[in-house]
Design an enzyme around this catalytic site. Structure first.
Site, PDB file in Angstrom:
ATOM      1  N   LYS A  93      59.003  49.874 -41.131  1.00 33.77           N
ATOM      2  CA  LYS A  93      58.929  49.789 -42.589  1.00 33.77           C
ATOM      3  C   LYS A  93      57.718  50.556 -43.091  1.00 33.77           C
ATOM      4  CE  LYS A  93      55.144  47.046 -42.993  1.00 33.77           C
ATOM      5  NZ  LYS A  93      53.891  47.459 -43.673  1.00 33.77           N
ATOM      6  N   ASP A 127      55.488  39.206 -41.673  1.00 33.03           N
ATOM      7  CA  ASP A 127      56.405  40.321 -41.916  1.00 33.03           C
ATOM      8  C   ASP A 127      57.780  40.113 -41.288  1.00 33.03           C
ATOM      9  OD1 ASP A 127      54.732  41.849 -43.472  1.00 33.03           O
ATOM     10  OD2 ASP A 127      54.068  43.174 -41.844  1.00 33.03           O
TER      11      ASP A 127
END
Length: 290
Positions: A11, A136
């Site tokens: 990401k 996350d």
């Protein structure tokens, strides 16, 4: 099913704001997260018992400290899985890069075990469990384009990011996320990114509106401490990026390009230079289908 292969996508943070430091030491954040096409691969195989982790990279620990191992153990315990699992990691995402490499591997392990053992656990439940592994991990289970709030675990899926090209470069340094947050003056941030405006621009499919709101407050710590991060940002812009930003707490820097030829030329040039050890040209990707 005896074996299952699953991809774990990296990401970048299109926007990262820190709202305040919480009494427990964590930070309340507001971020726009985006999956990109750089990915690790996990091959899961059933065993009689236990957890066996292997990898093609020497940079990855293979014991119980690895987030993949922790994720597999969590799934075994939570769902009473009596069998074991062997997980082999093919590592492509840079380590300690601000691209959620460890978290996305853990997320993929959870999703992979869900498939391998036929558990049929809803994604929402996997996300609830994932926060125990790392802040996350829930986002990495969800994937795609998303607004992350709280400590990163409160997620809102957004419309997919408009098409573009993303040039990512990781310099030959390691940055401690803990160090960056500890040295951030959360109460003294004078200017906060317009995350709300970015979410609106994403909803409208407005790429220029997204680009003009790209900011990361953690750069206030990382760039002065590790100047190569700022140098990479400047170099990306000089090579034609519409906008350049540090991902997460760094040190990876990425640039957004609207044209393929310009992005490919910038990638080739950056690979010839010494600012970054690893350089990738990729694109945004959507949420996983399983």
């Amino acid at each position: 099913m005896k074996e299952y292969l699953i991809k774990a996508y990296a990401k970048v943070n299109l926007g990262l704001d820190v709202v305040r430091r919480l009494p427990n030491g964590y930070h309340q954040v507001k971020m726009v997260m985006q999956s990109v096409g750089i990915c690790d691969e996990l091959i899961l195989e059933k065993l009689e018992s236990g957890i066996v982790l292997t990898a093609d990279s020497r940079e990855v620990p293979l014991d119980g400290t690895n987030l993949i191992h922790r994720a597999a153990r969590l799934m075994q315990k939570e769902y009473g899985i009596g069998e074991g699992v062997r997980i082999h990691l093919r590592k492509n995402i840079p380590v300690a890069a601000g691209m959620a490499g460890g978290s996305t591997d853990a997320a993929a392990a959870m999703r992979g075990m869900n498939q391998l053992f036929g558990l049929n656990v809803p994604v929402e439940r996997l996300m609830e469990l994932g926060v125990a592994i790392g802040a996350d991990v829930p986002y990495c289970i969800l994937g795609g384009t998303a607004l992350a709030e709280g400590i990163g675990e409160k997620l809102t899926a957004l419309r997919p990011m408009p098409d573009c090209f993303i040039l990512a470069a990781k310099p030959e340094i390691s940055v401690s996320t803990k160090y960056v947050y500890e040295h951030l003056d959360a109460e003294g941030i004078a200017h906060h990114p317009d995350i709300h405006g970015m979410v609106e621009a994403i909803g409208e499919g407005n790429l220029p509106g997204i680009l003009e709101r790209m900011e990361n407050v953690l750069e206030a710590v990382t760039v002065p401490t590790w100047p190569v991060v700022g140098m990479l940002k400047d170099r990306m812009l000089a090579l034609g990026a519409e906008r350049s930003l540090m991902s997460g707490s760094g040190p990876t820097v990425f640039g957004i390009f609207t044209g393929k030829e310009k992005a490919e030329a910038a990638c080739e040039q950056l690979r010839k230079e010494n600012l970054a050890k690893q350089v990738f040209l990729t694109v945004p990707v959507g949420a996983p289908q399983v």
